[in-house]
Design an enzyme around this catalytic site. Structure first.
Site, mmCIF file in Angstrom:
data_model
loop_
_atom_site.group_PDB
_atom_site.id
_atom_site.type_symbol
_atom_site.label_atom_id
_atom_site.label_comp_id
_atom_site.label_asym_id
_atom_site.label_seq_id
_atom_site.Cartn_x
_atom_site.Cartn_y
_atom_site.Cartn_z
ATOM 1 N N GLU A 20 5.441 -7.994 -4.736
ATOM 2 C CA GLU A 20 4.939 -6.787 -4.063
ATOM 3 C C GLU A 20 5.852 -6.282 -2.959
ATOM 4 O OE1 GLU A 20 2.988 -9.298 -4.954
ATOM 5 O OE2 GLU A 20 1.418 -8.421 -6.192
ATOM 6 N N HIS A 50 -9.488 -10.459 -3.811
ATOM 7 C CA HIS A 50 -9.298 -9.257 -4.638
ATOM 8 C C HIS A 50 -10.298 -8.145 -4.306
ATOM 9 C CE1 HIS A 50 -7.223 -12.262 -7.035
ATOM 10 N NE2 HIS A 50 -6.796 -11.350 -7.872
#
Lengths: 327, 507
Positions: free
Chosen positions: A60, A129
């Site tokens: 990321e 998440h």
């Protein structure tokens, strides 16, 4: 006006902007061959090819950094991150680079980039998440922050984000991808910094952020049906820039305000809005600004616990009614 | 008493902690003495006061040095008390650094013109850095200052191998990179001074130089933070199908960051035209290479990710030049990203606030004997390309240019306080002015007050500046002490104690 799902509206915005400008490309984890974890990028690889629809490794920080570098050199990248929790791995690049580069280099360069990602609870994805971090990005000067709720806003704001010359944090919501809504046919980008009044009312102002704009609207119906309270529901749509004028105008009319968000209470959007409202409309308030937030815990997995950890319409109803208590 | 095994284990981290404490104390004391110098020297015009102040400065410095010595002694005593009988600390520290003689090869000299250009650039960097160090001691430069003295061959050898269209990204030790790329010394020095004519308009400072025109895309203050950006710039070269390539420079310490592996993988996967230049100056701040990296041959570290590495002698400008030329060719023509490790050394501390506890004077001296500029000069003289007199003249010219840079920087104004909010955003459809995103004051936000916004920003900036003690400090001090004409805004009489407090706490 055709009705389409939120994810289709996003897909259409990506398609149209990529058609219009060769410099626009998209990269992210599993967005090409896999068609996106939430299928937002469905069909784009086939249409635009591997040069402009780039599957990336799971890195990321480097994906976002590469987007920034490409933007500095003249391209207009869109970076998709799979969830907002994963964007924390890229926080260094977002805060230290994307937001700062134009300023710290004396305005010589710009970073026209969009980082798209979903947030939110409700799918039992547990504590890594499911969070809502719009407040983290709202905190940073140099970034723009969009939190679209409807299909029309998703399309209009994404188009605006792609065309804008600033780094934009574009926060989608996992529970909204399947929501249907009418989308205007003209395909024009929308303006950032223009809140939507979802429901008019004279008794209390409810500001709902991201999915919480829908929760607030449901609460408003219940307030009208059960308690004879007419709530005005405002969806800010973007948090930076923020359309504070529309919110203040409403508060000056209703004299009561409730802010609803899914994120944590401390240092949240509600904390920020409550401060701004009391600073700028103190004389108009008949009650303290009420906040409805997610529980101050990492998001639990177990269904009943998870449901208890983010706001539902009944919480908003209670908060709205609390502003009518005798002080 | 013999230390038990457990106490030995415990004592090692403790010793590190003590060393950190000593370093921190020294740093703080060093800053303190600088600040005394700054307060005493700034804006004073009368000769008598200057003399008085310089005595005060000298006294303060002597006091600070004394305090430093006392603190260091006390910490050492504490360390000894906690680590009885442990005499291994010194031995551990004195690991011999790898000399670069076994690295690289002899190369023929390039054309005389190129030789002169290379020497000029190295001399400019050396002179610039030495003067910058002096200006820091005089408190003309704030914050951190990282000098690259000793690394000139690595910098110039790399940059001289690049084309004009290539991009360069560097770390926070990047004055030399900007100068080698052609940024005017005036603009670099003015940036160090925090002035409007600096190459980043005084917003970035020493660690964040930038020159778009010369495709020098910045110094970055986060270790390893520039690698992903460089990959993105290389992606744009590839995307636009140009012939340009990217050079990304970083230190040995950055090779331990996650971005190192991530970026190597990405550029190899996408066949991007990029060369990574590891400036292995043997230390990540104060931690020696063999204490921070399990693999000390850094040219090996990228190969597993698909980026071949090559090592060169960072003290030999010709060896660096040859290595980077070759790497750029492979990156550009074959779309095969490359890594080059230049083995070099920085003579000065990590920054100006570095007491250099982690290495010996002898080690530094040993590396100074391999000085890249002296070595190159000897070679030029030996081959009859440039006499010592010619080389001296080049050095004098460089010193002159740096003198001018200091003068220029000193003359350049501080940024206008009203510009505090400049360049945070690109204004356009979505952001029509900074006030649309900044709701810090009730006077600022609502649309009807937009006309007042510049004034409010100026007030905010003024308040910040009073704290930071920039701008017209003398005037402000006089006003706040209440011995000048009372300012209308300030009210009359003595200022509140907190006001003075704020002034005293500046910096």
């Amino acid at each position: 006006m055709p009705a389409m799902r939120y994810r289709e509206a996003l897909n259409q915005a990506l398609r149209e902007e990529m058609e219009a400008d060769e410099r626009v490309f998209i990269m992210g984890e599993d967005i090409g061959v896999f068609q996106g974890a939430f299928k937002v990028t469905q069909g784009l690889l086939e249409r635009f090819g591997e040069k402009r629809v780039r599957d990336t490794p799971i890195s990321e920080n480097t994906i976002v950094g590469a987007g920034i570098g490409a933007a500095m050199a003249g391209l207009r990248p869109i970076v998709e991150l799979m969830t907002i929790n994963f964007s924390l791995l890229a926080l260094d690049q977002i805060v230290n680079c994307a937001a700062a580069i134009r300023y710290m280099f004396g305005g010589q360069v710009k970073v026209p980039m969009v980082v798209r990602m979903p947030q939110g609870a409700g799918h039992q994805l547990g504590p890594t998440h499911s969070h809502s971090f719009e407040a983290i990005y709202l905190h940073v000067p140099g970034l723009l922050v969009a939190v679209p709720t409807t299909a029309a806003d998703a399309r209009g704001l994404l188009k605006a984000a792609i065309r804008d010359d600033n780094p934009v944090i574009f926060i989608e919501h996992e529970s909204l991808y399947g929501q249907r809504g009418e989308v205007p046919e003209n395909g024009e980008p929308m303006r950032f910094g223009e809140a939507a009044v979802r429901r008019e009312g004279d008794d209390v102002t409810i500001v709902g952020v991201s999915r919480m704009a829908l929760t607030a609207a449901k609460a408003a119906e219940e307030l009208a049906a059960e308690h004879e309270v007419e709530a005005e529901v405002i969806d800010p749509r973007t948090l930076r820039p923020l359309d504070l004028d529309t919110i203040l105008e409403s508060v000056r009319k209703t004299n009561r305000a409730v802010v609803v968000e899914e994120g944590w209470p401390h240092g949240g959007v509600g904390a920020n809005l409550a401060a701004l409202i009391q600073e700028q409309a103190f004389d108009h308030l008949d009650a303290p600004v009420a906040r409805v937030t997610g529980a101050d815990v990492p998001m639990p997995y177990s269904k009943p616990l998870e449901q208890a950890a983010f706001p539902h319409p009944e919480h908003v109803v209670q908060a709205a009614l609390s502003t009518f208590r005798d002080l | 008493m013999r230390p038990t095994r457990l106490s030995r284990i415990l004592s090692a981290p403790f010793r590190l902690l003590v060393r950190a404490l000593i370093a921190a104390t020294t740093f703080l004391l060093a800053r303190e003495s600088r600040d005394v110098g700054r307060t005493g020297g700034e804006g004073v015009t009368s000769t008598a006061m200057e003399a008085g102040d310089s005595v005060k400065v000298a006294e303060a410095e002597a006091k600070a040095a004394e305090a430093r010595a006392r603190a260091a002694e006390a910490h050492t005593r504490a360390a000894d008390a906690q680590a009885p009988g442990d005499g291994q600390g010194e031995a551990e520290r004195a690991v011999e650094r790898r000399p670069p003689e076994d690295v690289g090869a002899e190369h023929p000299l390039p054309e005389p013109e190129a030789c002169r250009r290379i020497l000029e650039k190295m001399a400019l960097i050396r002179n610039f850095e030495e003067r910058a160090g002096e200006m820091y001691a005089k408190a003309k430069i704030g914050g951190f200052l990282h000098l690259s003295i000793g690394e000139e061959a690595t910098i110039v050898g790399t940059v001289d191998a690049m084309r004009d269209g290539d991009y360069l990204l560097s770390t926070y030790r990047e004055h030399g990179q900007a100068l080698a790329r052609g940024t005017h010394p005036n603009a670099v020095m003015a940036e160090l001074f925090g002035r409007e004519d600096g190459c980043s308009r005084g917003r970035g400072g020493s660690m964040h130089l930038f020159d778009l025109e010369r495709r020098f895309l910045g110094g970055y203050g986060i270790v390893g933070g520039n690698l992903p950006l460089a990959a993105g710039v290389a992606l744009s070269c590839d995307y636009e199908e140009t012939d340009d390539a990217v050079v990304c420079m970083f230190g040995d310490g950055a090779s331990n960051q996650g971005t190192f592996g991530e970026t190597m993988n990405l550029v190899a996967l996408w066949n991007l035209p990029i060369v990574f230049l590891v400036v292995n100056n043997q230390f990540g701040m104060g931690t020696a290479l063999e204490r921070h990296s399990a693999v000390t041959d850094l040219s090996q570290k990228s190969a597993g990710f698909g980026v071949p590495g090559h090592r060169c002698n960072g003290m030999d400008v010709l060896d660096v030049h040859a290595a980077v030329t070759d790497a750029l060719e492979k990156a550009r023509a074959d779309r095969q990203p490359q890594l080059v490790e230049a083995v070099t050394y920085r003579y000065r501390g990590h920054s100006m606030a570095d007491p250099e506890e982690y290495r010996t004077k002898e080690e530094v001296e040993e590396w100074r004997r391999r000085d890249p500029i002296a070595t190159f000069r000897r070679r030029l003289a030996g081959d009859g390309v440039l006499s010592d007199q010619d080389a001296d003249r080049i050095d004098e010219e460089a010193a002159k240019a740096v003198d001018q840079a200091v003068e220029f920087a000193d003359q350049s104004p501080f940024p206008d306080l009203a510009s505090l909010y400049d360049d945070i955003y690109v204004y356009g459809d979505q952001v029509r002015g900074w006030h649309t995103v900044d709701e810090r004051s009730p006077d600022v936000h609502p649309g009807e007050h937009e006309r007042e916004a510049p004034e409010v920003s100026h007030e905010l900036a003024e308040a910040g500046a009073a704290y930071a003690n920039v701008g017209n400090a003398q005037e402000r001090r006089r006003r706040q002490r209440g011995n000048g004409e009372p300012d209308e805004d300030e009210g009359e009489g003595e200022p509140g104690a907190d006001e003075r407090e704020e002034e005293g706490g500046a910096d």
